[in-house]
Each structure stands twice: as C-alpha cells, then as structure tokens.
Scaffold this motif. Sequence first.
Motif, PDB file in Angstrom:
ATOM      1  N   ALA A  44       0.879  -0.677  -0.168  1.00  0.00           N
ATOM      2  CA  ALA A  44       0.261   0.373   0.578  1.00  0.00           C
ATOM      3  C   ALA A  44       0.743   0.842  -0.176  1.00  0.00           C
ATOM      4  CB  ALA A  44      -0.735  -0.253   0.932  1.00  0.00           C
ATOM      5  N   ASN A  45       2.269   1.896   1.007  1.00  0.00           N
ATOM      6  CA  ASN A  45       3.285   2.877   1.072  1.00  0.00           C
ATOM      7  C   ASN A  45       3.463   2.344  -0.349  1.00  0.00           C
ATOM      8  OD1 ASN A  45       2.110   3.152   3.538  1.00  0.00           O
ATOM      9  ND2 ASN A  45       3.351   1.880   4.332  1.00  0.00           N
ATOM     10  N   LEU A  46       3.916   1.337  -0.625  1.00  0.00           N
ATOM     11  CA  LEU A  46       4.561   1.453  -2.288  1.00  0.00           C
ATOM     12  C   LEU A  46       4.348   1.604  -3.499  1.00  0.00           C
ATOM     13  CD1 LEU A  46       7.220  -1.342  -1.614  1.00  0.00           C
ATOM     14  CD2 LEU A  46       8.185   0.428  -2.029  1.00  0.00           C
ATOM     15  N   LEU A  47       2.644   2.191  -3.509  1.00  0.00           N
ATOM     16  CA  LEU A  47       2.044   2.052  -5.158  1.00  0.00           C
ATOM     17  C   LEU A  47       1.500   3.241  -4.774  1.00  0.00           C
ATOM     18  CD1 LEU A  47      -0.247  -1.298  -5.157  1.00  0.00           C
ATOM     19  CD2 LEU A  47       1.812  -0.572  -6.333  1.00  0.00           C
ATOM     20  N   VAL A  48       2.164   3.885  -3.761  1.00  0.00           N
ATOM     21  CA  VAL A  48       1.495   5.178  -3.738  1.00  0.00           C
ATOM     22  C   VAL A  48       3.043   6.426  -3.623  1.00  0.00           C
ATOM     23  CG1 VAL A  48      -0.689   5.775  -2.889  1.00  0.00           C
ATOM     24  CG2 VAL A  48       1.299   5.912  -1.182  1.00  0.00           C
ATOM     25  N   THR A  49       3.899   6.051  -3.738  1.00  0.00           N
ATOM     26  CA  THR A  49       4.916   6.546  -3.276  1.00  0.00           C
ATOM     27  C   THR A  49       5.365   6.843  -4.859  1.00  0.00           C
ATOM     28  OG1 THR A  49       5.445   5.174  -1.595  1.00  0.00           O
ATOM     29  CG2 THR A  49       7.215   6.546  -2.754  1.00  0.00           C
ATOM     30  N   GLU A 119      12.494  -3.654 -10.209  1.00  0.00           N
ATOM     31  CA  GLU A 119      13.694  -4.504 -11.074  1.00  0.00           C
ATOM     32  C   GLU A 119      14.052  -5.868 -10.848  1.00  0.00           C
ATOM     33  OE1 GLU A 119      16.935  -1.499 -10.099  1.00  0.00           O
ATOM     34  OE2 GLU A 119      16.099   0.132 -10.718  1.00  0.00           O
ATOM     35  N   ASN A 120      13.940  -5.751 -11.311  1.00  0.00           N
ATOM     36  CA  ASN A 120      14.628  -7.680 -11.562  1.00  0.00           C
ATOM     37  C   ASN A 120      13.800  -8.346 -10.723  1.00  0.00           C
ATOM     38  OD1 ASN A 120      16.959  -7.845 -12.859  1.00  0.00           O
ATOM     39  ND2 ASN A 120      17.957  -6.313 -10.657  1.00  0.00           N
ATOM     40  N   GLY A 121      12.389  -8.453 -10.643  1.00  0.00           N
ATOM     41  CA  GLY A 121      11.636  -9.088  -9.876  1.00  0.00           C
ATOM     42  C   GLY A 121      11.530  -8.476  -8.616  1.00  0.00           C
ATOM     43  N   ALA A 122      12.068  -6.987  -8.063  1.00  0.00           N
ATOM     44  CA  ALA A 122      11.396  -6.763  -6.862  1.00  0.00           C
ATOM     45  C   ALA A 122      11.298  -5.504  -6.860  1.00  0.00           C
ATOM     46  CB  ALA A 122      12.534  -7.070  -5.896  1.00  0.00           C
ATOM     47  N   PHE A 123      10.277  -4.890  -6.197  1.00  0.00           N
ATOM     48  CA  PHE A 123      10.454  -3.027  -6.211  1.00  0.00           C
ATOM     49  C   PHE A 123      12.057  -2.780  -5.935  1.00  0.00           C
ATOM     50  CE2 PHE A 123       6.495  -4.432  -4.717  1.00  0.00           C
ATOM     51  CZ  PHE A 123       5.588  -3.528  -4.911  1.00  0.00           C
ATOM     52  N   ASP A 124      12.204  -1.109  -6.214  1.00  0.00           N
ATOM     53  CA  ASP A 124      13.439  -0.567  -6.332  1.00  0.00           C
ATOM     54  C   ASP A 124      13.817  -0.227  -5.232  1.00  0.00           C
ATOM     55  OD1 ASP A 124      15.321   1.615  -7.622  1.00  0.00           O
ATOM     56  OD2 ASP A 124      14.136   2.611  -5.982  1.00  0.00           O
ATOM     57  N   ASN A 178      11.720  -7.962   8.363  1.00  0.00           N
ATOM     58  CA  ASN A 178      12.531  -9.333   7.377  1.00  0.00           C
ATOM     59  C   ASN A 178      11.222  -9.627   6.334  1.00  0.00           C
ATOM     60  OD1 ASN A 178      14.174 -10.370  10.179  1.00  0.00           O
ATOM     61  ND2 ASN A 178      12.186 -10.969  11.505  1.00  0.00           N
ATOM     62  N   ILE A 179      10.871  -8.945   5.570  1.00  0.00           N
ATOM     63  CA  ILE A 179      10.380  -9.126   4.332  1.00  0.00           C
ATOM     64  C   ILE A 179      11.164  -8.524   3.527  1.00  0.00           C
ATOM     65  CG2 ILE A 179       8.161  -8.610   2.988  1.00  0.00           C
ATOM     66  CD1 ILE A 179       6.410  -9.155   5.174  1.00  0.00           C
ATOM     67  N   THR A 180      11.405  -8.977   2.583  1.00  0.00           N
ATOM     68  CA  THR A 180      12.382  -9.035   1.498  1.00  0.00           C
ATOM     69  C   THR A 180      11.431  -8.257   0.185  1.00  0.00           C
ATOM     70  OG1 THR A 180      12.245 -10.526   0.152  1.00  0.00           O
ATOM     71  CG2 THR A 180      13.814 -11.403   2.138  1.00  0.00           C
ATOM     72  N   SER A 181      12.377  -7.159  -0.357  1.00  0.00           N
ATOM     73  CA  SER A 181      11.041  -6.771  -1.505  1.00  0.00           C
ATOM     74  C   SER A 181      10.998  -8.073  -2.085  1.00  0.00           C
ATOM     75  CB  SER A 181      12.533  -5.804  -2.152  1.00  0.00           C
ATOM     76  OG  SER A 181      12.038  -5.371  -2.691  1.00  0.00           O
ATOM     77  N   GLN A 182      11.041  -8.557  -2.787  1.00  0.00           N
ATOM     78  CA  GLN A 182      11.096 -10.081  -3.757  1.00  0.00           C
ATOM     79  C   GLN A 182       9.648 -10.526  -3.209  1.00  0.00           C
ATOM     80  OE1 GLN A 182      14.048  -9.181  -2.292  1.00  0.00           O
ATOM     81  NE2 GLN A 182      15.866  -9.654  -4.228  1.00  0.00           N
ATOM     82  N   GLN A 183       9.932 -10.521  -1.707  1.00  0.00           N
ATOM     83  CA  GLN A 183       8.806 -11.205  -1.416  1.00  0.00           C
ATOM     84  C   GLN A 183       7.200 -10.579  -0.757  1.00  0.00           C
ATOM     85  OE1 GLN A 183      10.452 -11.830   2.801  1.00  0.00           O
ATOM     86  NE2 GLN A 183      10.165 -13.974   2.276  1.00  0.00           N
ATOM     87  N   THR A 184       8.045  -8.999  -0.821  1.00  0.00           N
ATOM     88  CA  THR A 184       6.412  -7.813  -0.506  1.00  0.00           C
ATOM     89  C   THR A 184       6.245  -7.737  -2.714  1.00  0.00           C
ATOM     90  OG1 THR A 184       7.700  -6.303   0.609  1.00  0.00           O
ATOM     91  CG2 THR A 184       5.719  -5.710  -0.705  1.00  0.00           C
ATOM     92  N   TYR A 185       6.779  -8.255  -3.616  1.00  0.00           N
ATOM     93  CA  TYR A 185       6.456  -7.560  -4.982  1.00  0.00           C
ATOM     94  C   TYR A 185       5.536  -8.883  -5.079  1.00  0.00           C
ATOM     95  CZ  TYR A 185       6.481  -7.458  -9.889  1.00  0.00           C
ATOM     96  OH  TYR A 185       6.383  -6.985 -11.521  1.00  0.00           O
TER      97      TYR A 185
END
Length: 424
Positions: A44-49, A119-124, A178-185
Amino acid sequence: MDIQLTTGVDLHVIATKQFKVTRILVNFATEQRQISPSARNLVANLLVTSSAKYRTQTVLARHLNDLYGASLSGYVSRVGLARTVRLKLALINDQAAKAPLFERGSALLKELLFNPLVENGAFDAETYRLQQANTIGNLQSWDDDKRFYALKRLQQTYFTEGAELRRPASGTVAEVQNITSQQTYQAYQEMLAHDKIDIVVVGDVDEAAVCQAMRALDFSPRQSPLHQSLLYHQAARQTPAFATEVQPLAQAKLDLAYHLPAYYRQDNYLTAIVLNGLLGGTPYSLLFTNVREKASLAYYATSSLRAFSGEILVETGINPADQTQARALIEQQVADLAAGKFNDAQFQRVKEGLVNQYVTGLDNPNVLAQARLITALMGLEPSQKVAEGLRAVTKEEVANLAAQMTLEAVFLLDGKGGETDGEA
C-alpha cells in the motif's frame, strides 16, 4: 449505480452534486489467512510513492500538484474476516476545474497500479528501503500511543489462540523488518491478480464516463477469495481472559471486551448502536456520566461497537490505584443497562445524538464511500431508513440486548509492579 466491470471487479458510483471534489477509492480484499498483513501494508505504501513513470516521491508529488493539488493515499484496513488494501485519490471535479481531471486521475491510478517501480522481480531497492523504514516508524509510533496499544493488547487477549483477528491489520515491526522486496512484490502480484476488487466513486460525475474510465484499468477476471460472510463468531469463555502489562506510566489503561450477540446489519444491529451510545459511545453515556464525571475514576471512559466480531470494547484511563474500583463501576454500568436503569431523557438524547451523527455523515464523501464499500463487500444493498430505525429502538430492546453481554477479556496496562498474564 453498481456495475460489474469483470468477474470479481465491481464499480459503485455515487453521483451527487453535493461536493466539488471527486473521490475514487480502489479496494483490494482477500481472506486474512491467505496473506501477510505486513507485506500488504508495504505494498500500500509503495504503490502511492512512485511508479515506473514517476520514479520518486517528489516527481509524483509534482504530478499531483499539476492535477490541481490532487491528494493520494494508500493504506491497509480490515472488514471483519477480510483484509484490504486501499488506494484513495481525491480530485477537484471537472466542472469546477474546467479540465478533464477525472480522466487524468484515472490514468494516474492505472500507472500506479500496473507499473510500479520494479527491478529484477522486486521493488526498487532504494524505494523499498525507505518505505520499509517509514512503515516500521509508523508501527512503532502507534505503539507509543498507549491508549492505542492497550486496545490492541485487549483484542489479542479477547480472540482465541490461532484466530486471525489476533493479528494486527497493519502487521508488526518484526514482520516488516524481515520481509524482503521480492516477497513484497510477490504479495503485490497476488493482490493484483486474485483479490476481490471494489471501486467506489463519489462526486459530481457522469456515470457513463466513469464506467469507461474504470474499464480502462483493465483488471483481469477473478473468483472472489472472500467467505460468503465476513462476520467472525467466537465461542464464549468459561471465565474472562485477563492480561496485564507494566510500563513506566503515570496513567494506567483498563480496557474490557464484552461479547455482544449483535452483528452488522442484522435484526438487532441498530439496537446495538443505541446500546453502545448509551454505555460509552456518546457524551450522554453511563460511562462518561458515572465513571468519569460523578466518581472521577477515569480520565476518559468510552466504548465502541465492533459489529463484525460481535464485541463492545470499553476503554478507560485511570490512576493505577483505582483499578479495582473502576472495573467494578464499569461492570455496574453494564448491569444497569440490562436492568433498564437509565432514564427516558438520557435515552432520547443518546438516540438523537446518534441520528445527528448519521445525518452529518451523509455530507461526508469519505463516509459515503466507506459505507458503500462495506455493504458491497458484505453483498448488501445500501442502508435505508437508518435515522427512523434508530429513533424506533426501545428501552426494552436495549435492556434485553445488554442482558446478553458477557465479559470476555480484560487488559490492564499498569504503571507499577511486575508483568503477569493469567485468568480473571
């Protein structure tokens, strides 16, 4: 107007000339047990950033300014057994702006939803690091609010072990860390592909144009992952669960959770609203009058109705030494309600206050959007004749419902001694 854009994606338009601002609410909903609330909070935070086109928060803010100062937010919430991710966009309506802002705002939503900065299957990486830190900071700040913290701990005490409602809707600091960018994506991709989607538009809009713009978002069809009912039912306890925690505080927090056999839009729902208003939900309530004002045992004393889980929550701020006396007086107010020990004038003031609150809400576009979203998720039509229904509630109905309240959990955030957990 209500229309299905595709399977599992519904549009709800409240066309009204009341407001000069048009609000668009896009809601993603799924079952609680299927996902991590922390990951969805980050989404939610990433999508409006940022997005692939608007690569920084500053660039996105400039574009919102170009849209005549449009406002954008993203957050997570809960409706009964459903966890939701919501994006809200507020725009001056086209008539006032003399510009096609709705069309441009819809295009922005499409960009944010379908083209995140990846980028590469994960959030920047840098964007993710900043939003992860911001999310952790927000969660920590909520726990610094001791009234909010006590209420959260009360709910964890109320719900049985393993119940999904024990998990905070916004997740936890430890999970976010503990959550990674890949897991969040991955959580974002699952949300976009599988969640039940409801879009609510409130404002002075042309319904056909809204429908065309929302179809352009081009969501894929999906089967709703939601239960037929979002209501949560829990078996009664033999004795109330009791938990206490000690922190260096001058003011203790004593909170109680009662089970109330009344749920959203069921036959006794309006009675439950009046009951809550009479107990602690209005300035004319028993808790305010007797616990706070007359006995001076609380800095604040309020109650709130949780209609999706059948609860009434009582919150008080007290001196640590007054906890026994305060709890006894709180429980006495519930007993007095069940015995019908409240006067007619007080009862009528509470009901009229609730009616005024409801009528005032009809002039708030955010309230209208939220109400329509909830009824849509529940598969219900919008409420009708609410004011008349509130006025029609009788003292006998309130007393009969109050007699069915059972104390299920107590949480004390104390300012002395050691920390213990046990049974009341």
